[in-house]
Scaffold this motif. Structure first.
Motif, mmCIF file in Angstrom:
data_model
loop_
_atom_site.group_PDB
_atom_site.id
_atom_site.type_symbol
_atom_site.label_atom_id
_atom_site.label_comp_id
_atom_site.label_asym_id
_atom_site.label_seq_id
_atom_site.Cartn_x
_atom_site.Cartn_y
_atom_site.Cartn_z
ATOM 1 N N ARG A 44 41.935 53.577 90.636
ATOM 2 C CA ARG A 44 43.286 54.125 90.511
ATOM 3 C C ARG A 44 44.060 54.066 91.824
ATOM 4 O O ARG A 44 45.276 53.926 91.836
ATOM 5 C CB ARG A 44 43.236 55.577 90.018
ATOM 6 C CG ARG A 44 42.775 55.721 88.580
ATOM 7 C CD ARG A 44 43.102 57.119 88.052
ATOM 8 N NE ARG A 44 44.551 57.341 88.005
ATOM 9 C CZ ARG A 44 45.321 56.964 86.993
ATOM 10 N NH1 ARG A 44 44.784 56.342 85.950
ATOM 11 N NH2 ARG A 44 46.608 57.214 87.018
ATOM 12 N N LEU A 75 41.700 63.100 89.844
ATOM 13 C CA LEU A 75 41.838 61.935 88.974
ATOM 14 C C LEU A 75 42.394 62.320 87.608
ATOM 15 O O LEU A 75 43.223 61.594 87.036
ATOM 16 C CB LEU A 75 40.483 61.242 88.811
ATOM 17 C CG LEU A 75 39.941 60.522 90.045
ATOM 18 C CD1 LEU A 75 38.519 60.045 89.792
ATOM 19 C CD2 LEU A 75 40.838 59.349 90.429
ATOM 20 N N ALA A 129 46.040 61.065 86.169
ATOM 21 C CA ALA A 129 46.129 60.230 84.967
ATOM 22 C C ALA A 129 47.215 60.696 84.010
ATOM 23 O O ALA A 129 47.763 59.893 83.246
ATOM 24 C CB ALA A 129 44.776 60.229 84.243
#
Length: 272
Positions: free
Chosen positions: A33, A90, A94
């Protein structure tokens, strides 16, 4: 092994495998990412830095459930906290990438307050709750940090302007570690587990001042001086590579803040 703190040990194999797997998953997630890393992101990790310390205090006073207790051990707790914070980062990135700092900080603060409450309750149940000296140490830390930061702003204004709040956090964290260690050693009768810290305290013990003002003062000065020097040295790094610079300066802050919070909470719930 002389460089490792006393009590350092690896968790049982099943727990170690869980931590390694969790660390690998989070690491791969960040590699894929590549979320942005700014000063706000690093500051949002502050509650998580403290959370690891509170979990370790609970581990030390047998306040964690048996099934998860090994995750709070001396070696494991760092990776445990990093996995939790990284997974949270994370997950938020997202779904709401623009709100990562606020949501990450909020989640860490809720977890931190919950663990502190459990530790304080344990201290009350045991009759060992003693917050006076930890509170005094926190106030002294704030005063010394303010003085140190004002001094840095006068002598090295570019360093404080570039590193900003993350630099201030690093100075605060290491000052807290120094002050809490001094209180623990000179006032409350606690020992120091880290070999390098013990060397500094031993050096102070050989000075004529040891009989009158104790040995912790030298450790406080060393911690403030080293943290201030790091802030100055990181100016160019943060300016040239802000992502890496802020991340590493945040790590430096955590190395000081974690032990400092651990000391204050331990002294509070375990007495002295």
């Amino acid at each position: 092994m002389v460089l490792l703190p006393a009590g350092f040990s690896l968790p049982p194999l099943p727990y170690a495998l869980v931590l390694l797997a969790g660390g690998a998953v989070v690491g791969v997630g960040f590699a894929r990412r590549r979320p942005p890393v700014t000063a706000r992101h690093i500051l949002s990790l502050t509650p998580w830095m403290a959370l690891g310390s509170t979990l370790h205090v609970l581990y030390g006073i047998d306040g964690l459930p048996t099934v998860v207790a090994p995750f709070g051990g001396t070696a494991a707790v760092y990776l445990t906290t990093a996995i939790l914070a990284g997974a949270g980062w994370l997950a938020v990135d997202a779904v709401r990438p623009t709100q990562v700092p606020s949501l990450l900080a909020g989640g860490g603060l809720v977890a931190l307050l919950a663990t502190v409450a459990v530790a304080v309750r344990a201290g009350l149940a045991r009759g060992t709750l003693a917050p006076a000296w930890p509170a005094a140490g926190l106030l002294l830390t704030v005063a010394l940090t303010a003085g140190g930061w004002l001094g840095l702003r006068r002598l090295r204004p570019a360093a404080t302007a570039t590193t900003g709040a993350v630099g201030l956090l690093a100075l605060f964290g290491h000052t807290l570690d120094g002050v809490s260690t001094a209180i623990g050693v000179d006032v409350l009768g606690f020992g120091e587990r880290t070999p390098l810290s013990r060397l500094i305290l031993h050096a102070a013990d050989t000075l004529p001042t040891a009989e009158f003002i104790g040995v912790g003062w030298l450790f406080v000065l060393v911690k403030i001086g080293v943290a201030g020097g790091v802030v100055v040295l990181f100016r160019e790094y943060v300016d040239a590579e802000p992502t890496e610079g802020y991340a590493l300066l945040g790590f430096v802050a955590a190395v000081g803040l974690g032990p400092g919070v651990h000391n204050l909470l331990l002294f509070t719930v375990a007495g002295g």
